[in-house]
Design an enzyme around this catalytic site. Structure first.
Site, PDB file in Angstrom:
ATOM      1  N   LEU A 147       1.039  -1.207   0.547  1.00 20.45           N
ATOM      2  CA  LEU A 147       0.404  -0.077  -0.239  1.00 20.45           C
ATOM      3  C   LEU A 147       0.870   1.367   0.015  1.00 20.45           C
ATOM      4  O   LEU A 147       0.524   2.150   0.390  1.00 20.45           O
ATOM      5  CB  LEU A 147      -1.179  -0.344   1.420  1.00 20.45           C
ATOM      6  N   SER A 149       3.454   2.228   1.693  1.00 18.47           N
ATOM      7  CA  SER A 149       4.188   3.270   2.555  1.00 18.47           C
ATOM      8  C   SER A 149       5.034   3.689   2.961  1.00 18.47           C
ATOM      9  O   SER A 149       5.326   4.863   3.636  1.00 18.47           O
ATOM     10  CB  SER A 149       4.131   2.042   3.915  1.00 18.47           C
ATOM     11  N   ASP A 194       3.485   5.229  -7.324  1.00 16.06           N
ATOM     12  CA  ASP A 194       3.040   5.387  -5.554  1.00 16.06           C
ATOM     13  C   ASP A 194       4.081   6.915  -5.903  1.00 16.06           C
ATOM     14  O   ASP A 194       2.454   7.754  -4.562  1.00 16.06           O
ATOM     15  CB  ASP A 194       4.463   4.287  -5.017  1.00 16.06           C
TER      16      ASP A 194
END
Length: 404
Positions: A147, A149, A194
């Site tokens: 996800l 981080s 990302d």
């Protein structure tokens, strides 16, 4: 010295924990709080470093950086985190020596500290410098779950230093800074998806990103309106992008592009795959086939969302997972179990998300079926002898910025 785990408790929210840790370690209040979200990639995996297309969105879970300019005359970056026992302090002038500036190389500090320190280093490489700072980081983005981080740490740090050092960089430029930190300071050969998702996120929308031009377009999702929810199924199998599997996949993609005589796999279409199969060994071809077909699935998903809505994208999610499982070979049994169990329990679509080798899967489900699908996934993990997964829903959320 007060340790990070003593200063920031698990019960505190990320902003509270970051502020508390900052005060415990410095004896003063921070100049501000900045945060950046993790992200879920709806579709488009391992296409970003191939100059392709992706469709991520920012999630509510965020990393918070409490930051203050140092009161002394030392130009140092002091970073601490609630998920590490000891802080790290480095002189700004020593950052150049600290990082090897080569993807795959080991940073000179613990990996968690390489993300914020790498951002300071990357800004310095672009000629941006400022006074020494103290940074305390707390997060509710699950680490190692796919996800992003890491991008959340980079985004929060970059946003803070951009303000405190008066750099005046826009969000795309800060995403580039984050990618450089991850590639060259941390040594993880990732693309820019990302960082762009974390910086540019908007509520109720995914970000259609062309990873070559960095052009973006918001794509409304309308999931709540359609009565749908997106369930994250964190397998709790940890992964790390700086380890070998990710780099090997990237090398295969570069080899395939070279064989086909194109700058990147972005420049191939599905129609080119028969010729590619003739020229390549089986493994390289399957890696190429995943990227080429995944790019097309991203384009198809954007079109389906526009014309038919979120309820119609399920088959594309399923096809994406099959491609990552069989052609790119980055799934693991826990991810396959999560996807299969969710689909068997009535999910409209499901796929692993993120770089693979662990992490999380996502399932598109009816809002009133979230509990039943969650129960089915949990039961399937128990039957397989796996550790219980962590399950939660996410909604598209805002990107990085100053909170206080």
């Amino acid at each position: 010295m007060t340790t990070a785990t003593e200063a920031g408790t698990a019960e505190a929210t990320a902003p509270e924990a970051a502020r508390t840790l900052f005060t415990a370690l410095t004896g003063r209040e921070p100049d501000g709080l900045w945060s950046a979200p993790g992200r879920v990639n709806l579709i488009g995996e391992h296409t970003d470093y191939n100059d392709g297309f992706v469709l991520p969105f920012a999630i509510p879970q965020r990393t918070v950086a409490a930051v203050g300019i140092r009161a002394d005359d030392r130009s140092r970056v002091f970073v601490a985190s609630t998920f590490a026992d000891e802080p790290v302090e480095v002189a700004l002038d020593e950052l150049q020596e600290l990082f090897p500036t080569a993807a795959g190389a080991e940073p000179g500090v613990a990996e968690w500290a390489a993300y914020p320190l790498g951002v300071a280093w990357a800004l310095g490489q672009d000629g941006v410098r400022g006074p020494g700072v103290d940074i305390a980081i707390a997060s509710d983005v699950p680490v190692g779950a796919g996800l992003s981080s890491s991008a959340a740490i980079e985004g929060a740090t970059a946003s803070a230093l951009n303000d405190l050092w008066s750099a005046g960089l826009d969000r795309t430029a800060l995403a580039r800074i984050g990618r450089r930190a991850e590639n060259e300071a941390v040594g993880a050969p990732t693309g820019i998806m990302d960082q762009m998702a974390s910086m540019l996120g908007e509520p109720d929308a995914a970000i259609f990103l062309d990873c070559r031009s960095l052009e973006t377009r918001l794509v409304p999702l309308g999931m709540a309106e359609a009565g749908l929810a997106l369930l994250v199924m964190d397998t709790r199998v940890k992964h790390a992008h700086s380890t070998g599997g990710y780099g090997e996949r990237r090398a295969s993609c570069e080899r395939g592009a070279s064989i086909m005589g194109v700058p990147a796999l972005r420049d191939l279409s599905v129609d080119d795959l028969p010729r590619a199969q003739e020229l390549m060994d089986d493994v390289t071809f399957r890696r190429v086939r995943h990227v080429v077909t995944e790019n097309q699935r991203v384009l198809d998903t954007v079109e389906v969302l526009r014309t038919r809505g979120a309820r119609a994208i399920g088959d594309l999610l399923v096809a994406s997972h099959a491609s990552m499982r069989d052609d790119f070979e980055i799934s693991v049994p826990e991810l396959d179990t999560a996807v299969d169990a969710a689909l068997a329990a009535g999910a409209l679509g499901a796929r692993m998300t993120g770089g693979g080798f662990g992490g999380a899967a996502i399932a598109l489900v009816e809002q009133d079926a979230v509990q039943s699908v969650s129960d089915a996934v949990t039961a399937a993990f128990a039957d397989a002898g796996f550790a219980a997964p962590t399950l939660f829903t996410v909604t598209p959320s805002a990107g990085a910025g100053r909170d206080a």
